[in-house]
Scaffold this motif. Structure first.
Motif, PDB file in Angstrom:
ATOM      1  N   UNK A  40      -9.348  12.426   7.485  1.00  0.00           N
ATOM      2  CA  UNK A  40     -10.208  11.309   7.092  1.00  0.00           C
ATOM      3  C   UNK A  40     -10.541  11.333   5.601  1.00  0.00           C
ATOM      4  N   UNK A  41      -9.932  12.239   4.863  1.00  0.00           N
ATOM      5  CA  UNK A  41     -10.178  12.300   3.421  1.00  0.00           C
ATOM      6  C   UNK A  41      -9.466  11.130   2.739  1.00  0.00           C
ATOM      7  N   UNK A  42     -10.190  10.231   2.060  1.00  0.00           N
ATOM      8  CA  UNK A  42      -9.565   9.046   1.460  1.00  0.00           C
ATOM      9  C   UNK A  42      -8.461   9.382   0.460  1.00  0.00           C
ATOM     10  N   UNK A  43      -8.660  10.426  -0.337  1.00  0.00           N
ATOM     11  CA  UNK A  43      -7.651  10.786  -1.342  1.00  0.00           C
ATOM     12  C   UNK A  43      -6.351  11.209  -0.679  1.00  0.00           C
ATOM     13  N   UNK A  44      -6.457  11.976   0.410  1.00  0.00           N
ATOM     14  CA  UNK A  44      -5.259  12.398   1.138  1.00  0.00           C
ATOM     15  C   UNK A  44      -4.578  11.215   1.803  1.00  0.00           C
ATOM     16  N   UNK A  45      -5.350  10.352   2.421  1.00  0.00           N
ATOM     17  CA  UNK A  45      -4.787   9.171   3.086  1.00  0.00           C
ATOM     18  C   UNK A  45      -4.098   8.261   2.070  1.00  0.00           C
ATOM     19  N   UNK A  46      -4.721   8.079   0.907  1.00  0.00           N
ATOM     20  CA  UNK A  46      -4.123   7.228  -0.119  1.00  0.00           C
ATOM     21  C   UNK A  46      -2.824   7.840  -0.640  1.00  0.00           C
ATOM     22  N   UNK A  47      -2.852   9.140  -0.938  1.00  0.00           N
ATOM     23  CA  UNK A  47      -1.667   9.805  -1.490  1.00  0.00           C
ATOM     24  C   UNK A  47      -0.495   9.729  -0.521  1.00  0.00           C
ATOM     25  N   UNK A  48      -0.765   9.841   0.777  1.00  0.00           N
ATOM     26  CA  UNK A  48       0.307   9.889   1.761  1.00  0.00           C
ATOM     27  C   UNK A  48       0.805   8.505   2.178  1.00  0.00           C
ATOM     28  N   UNK A  49       0.002   7.454   1.977  1.00  0.00           N
ATOM     29  CA  UNK A  49       0.372   6.146   2.500  1.00  0.00           C
ATOM     30  C   UNK A  49       0.485   5.036   1.456  1.00  0.00           C
ATOM     31  N   UNK A  50      -0.166   5.190   0.315  1.00  0.00           N
ATOM     32  CA  UNK A  50      -0.265   4.074  -0.628  1.00  0.00           C
ATOM     33  C   UNK A  50       0.321   4.353  -2.008  1.00  0.00           C
ATOM     34  N   UNK A  51       0.243   5.611  -2.447  1.00  0.00           N
ATOM     35  CA  UNK A  51       0.582   5.942  -3.834  1.00  0.00           C
ATOM     36  C   UNK A  51       2.030   5.630  -4.183  1.00  0.00           C
ATOM     37  N   UNK A  52       2.922   5.673  -3.201  1.00  0.00           N
ATOM     38  CA  UNK A  52       4.333   5.424  -3.483  1.00  0.00           C
ATOM     39  C   UNK A  52       4.591   4.055  -4.084  1.00  0.00           C
ATOM     40  N   UNK A  53       3.800   3.059  -3.695  1.00  0.00           N
ATOM     41  CA  UNK A  53       3.982   1.695  -4.214  1.00  0.00           C
ATOM     42  C   UNK A  53       2.924   1.316  -5.249  1.00  0.00           C
ATOM     43  N   UNK A  54       1.682   1.802  -5.046  1.00  0.00           N
ATOM     44  CA  UNK A  54       0.581   1.385  -5.906  1.00  0.00           C
ATOM     45  C   UNK A  54       0.269   2.380  -7.015  1.00  0.00           C
ATOM     46  N   UNK A  55       0.927   3.539  -7.020  1.00  0.00           N
ATOM     47  CA  UNK A  55       0.685   4.530  -8.059  1.00  0.00           C
ATOM     48  C   UNK A  55      -0.380   5.531  -7.676  1.00  0.00           C
ATOM     49  N   UNK A  56      -0.323   6.709  -8.269  1.00  0.00           N
ATOM     50  CA  UNK A  56      -1.251   7.788  -7.927  1.00  0.00           C
ATOM     51  C   UNK A  56      -2.704   7.404  -8.155  1.00  0.00           C
ATOM     52  N   UNK A  57      -2.957   6.614  -9.195  1.00  0.00           N
ATOM     53  CA  UNK A  57      -4.326   6.199  -9.486  1.00  0.00           C
ATOM     54  C   UNK A  57      -4.545   4.717  -9.225  1.00  0.00           C
ATOM     55  N   UNK A  58      -3.611   4.093  -8.496  1.00  0.00           N
ATOM     56  CA  UNK A  58      -3.783   2.690  -8.139  1.00  0.00           C
ATOM     57  C   UNK A  58      -3.301   1.705  -9.171  1.00  0.00           C
ATOM     58  N   UNK A  59      -2.707   2.162 -10.257  1.00  0.00           N
ATOM     59  CA  UNK A  59      -2.182   1.280 -11.300  1.00  0.00           C
ATOM     60  C   UNK A  59      -0.870   1.852 -11.816  1.00  0.00           C
ATOM     61  N   UNK A  60      -0.127   0.989 -12.517  1.00  0.00           N
ATOM     62  CA  UNK A  60       1.074   1.457 -13.198  1.00  0.00           C
ATOM     63  C   UNK A  60       2.300   1.578 -12.333  1.00  0.00           C
ATOM     64  N   UNK A  61       2.277   1.045 -11.109  1.00  0.00           N
ATOM     65  CA  UNK A  61       3.439   1.108 -10.231  1.00  0.00           C
ATOM     66  C   UNK A  61       3.941  -0.306  -9.961  1.00  0.00           C
ATOM     67  N   UNK A  62       4.840  -0.434  -8.990  1.00  0.00           N
ATOM     68  CA  UNK A  62       5.475  -1.733  -8.774  1.00  0.00           C
ATOM     69  C   UNK A  62       4.563  -2.719  -8.058  1.00  0.00           C
ATOM     70  N   UNK A  63       3.641  -2.232  -7.247  1.00  0.00           N
ATOM     71  CA  UNK A  63       2.820  -3.121  -6.434  1.00  0.00           C
ATOM     72  C   UNK A  63       1.515  -3.487  -7.144  1.00  0.00           C
ATOM     73  N   UNK A  64       0.734  -4.346  -6.511  1.00  0.00           N
ATOM     74  CA  UNK A  64      -0.542  -4.816  -7.059  1.00  0.00           C
ATOM     75  C   UNK A  64      -1.408  -3.643  -7.518  1.00  0.00           C
ATOM     76  N   UNK A  65      -1.998  -3.723  -8.717  1.00  0.00           N
ATOM     77  CA  UNK A  65      -2.826  -2.617  -9.229  1.00  0.00           C
ATOM     78  C   UNK A  65      -4.198  -2.585  -8.543  1.00  0.00           C
ATOM     79  N   UNK A  66      -4.212  -2.061  -7.324  1.00  0.00           N
ATOM     80  CA  UNK A  66      -5.440  -2.062  -6.534  1.00  0.00           C
ATOM     81  C   UNK A  66      -6.480  -1.090  -7.078  1.00  0.00           C
TER      82      UNK A  66
END
Length: 246
Positions: A40-66
């Motif tokens: 349930x750790x948000x950082x772990x969940x984000x890294x494993x499910x979202x970072x590949x498209x949205x970037x490690x910090x949520x910006x600078x990747x191919x998808x929307x800079x969430x």
């Protein structure tokens, strides 16, 4: 003598037995590998499910800079949860809930969304009362949007029908095939600071885009979608490439 030896042996046995719980390699009471649905750790969940498209910090990747505070202020929590849970049809954004074919539980999705908003919003981007709403309320006028594109977008992306600008074409049919109408609207409003793309407020400092202008320019972009995206050849040229007589 024998009694003394027996007492010594007994003492050693007690000593070793008391230390058995701390022996190297002995499993602890918790599982060695946590169950995936227990994370349930948000950082772990984000890294494993979202970072590949949205970037490690949520910006600078191919998808929307969430990861931008402006984006987190732009989208409300319920909408963001629906996006994570259900995905966005006809785009590369999948649904992560189990009902959508993903692996996350409702509790994990709640933790992920609340974590993103806590980390990236956290009062950093107050929502202006004049900010355009997240979703379109009325259809746009593509003809009117052509002039908005020409004045606000063409300088970087190139004029419609002309050479591609230094920031690449947003009228490319392959690009338009994989981006949703909402993603286009979001990009126009929030911008892409990581790509030097201004948002609705700063694209023209003396004239921020109105909600109507945003609707219209999105309609103009969508009017360039192709029924055969990714196919850059005319029917005649394609026949020649397939070995037929042009």
């Amino acid at each position: 003598m024998n009694r003394a030896v027996d007492i010594s042996v007994l003492a050693l046995l007690i000593f070793f037995m008391s230390g058995c719980d701390n022996l190297p390699g002995k499993p602890g009471p918790e599982p060695l590998v946590p169950r995936p649905d227990s994370i349930l750790d948000p950082s772990t969940l984000y890294a494993e499910n979202c970072a590949g498209c949205h970037g490690k910090s949520g910006v600078g990747a191919v998808a929307t800079p969430i990861g931008l505070p402006e984006y987190q202020a732009f989208v409300d929590e319920a909408t963001q949860r629906k996006i994570v849970s259900d995905g966005v049809p006809n785009t590369a954004m999948p649904g992560f809930s189990r009902k959508a074919g993903g692996f996350l539980t409702g509790e994990q999705i709640d933790a992920l969304v609340k974590g993103m908003r806590t980390i990236w919003l956290n009062g950093k981007a107050p929502v202006s009362q004049t900010s355009p709403p997240y979703a379109e309320s009325l259809p746009g006028d593509s003809a009117a949007g052509a002039s908005v594109y020409d004045s606000s977008c063409a300088n970087c992306h190139g004029k419609a029908g002309g050479p591609v600008g230094q920031s690449g074409s947003v009228l490319n049919t392959s690009f338009l095939a994989v981006v949703s109408p909402q993603a286009l609207r979001t990009a126009v409003i929030v911008g892409r600071p990581d790509l030097n793309m201004p948002g609705w407020r700063t694209v023209n400092p003396t004239h921020p885009l109105s909600d109507k202008e945003i609707r219209d320019v999105v309609a103009f972009l969508l009017s360039h979608r192709s029924p055969t995206p990714g196919q850059p050849y005319s029917t005649k040229s394609a026949a020649g490439l397939n070995g037929a007589t042009p």
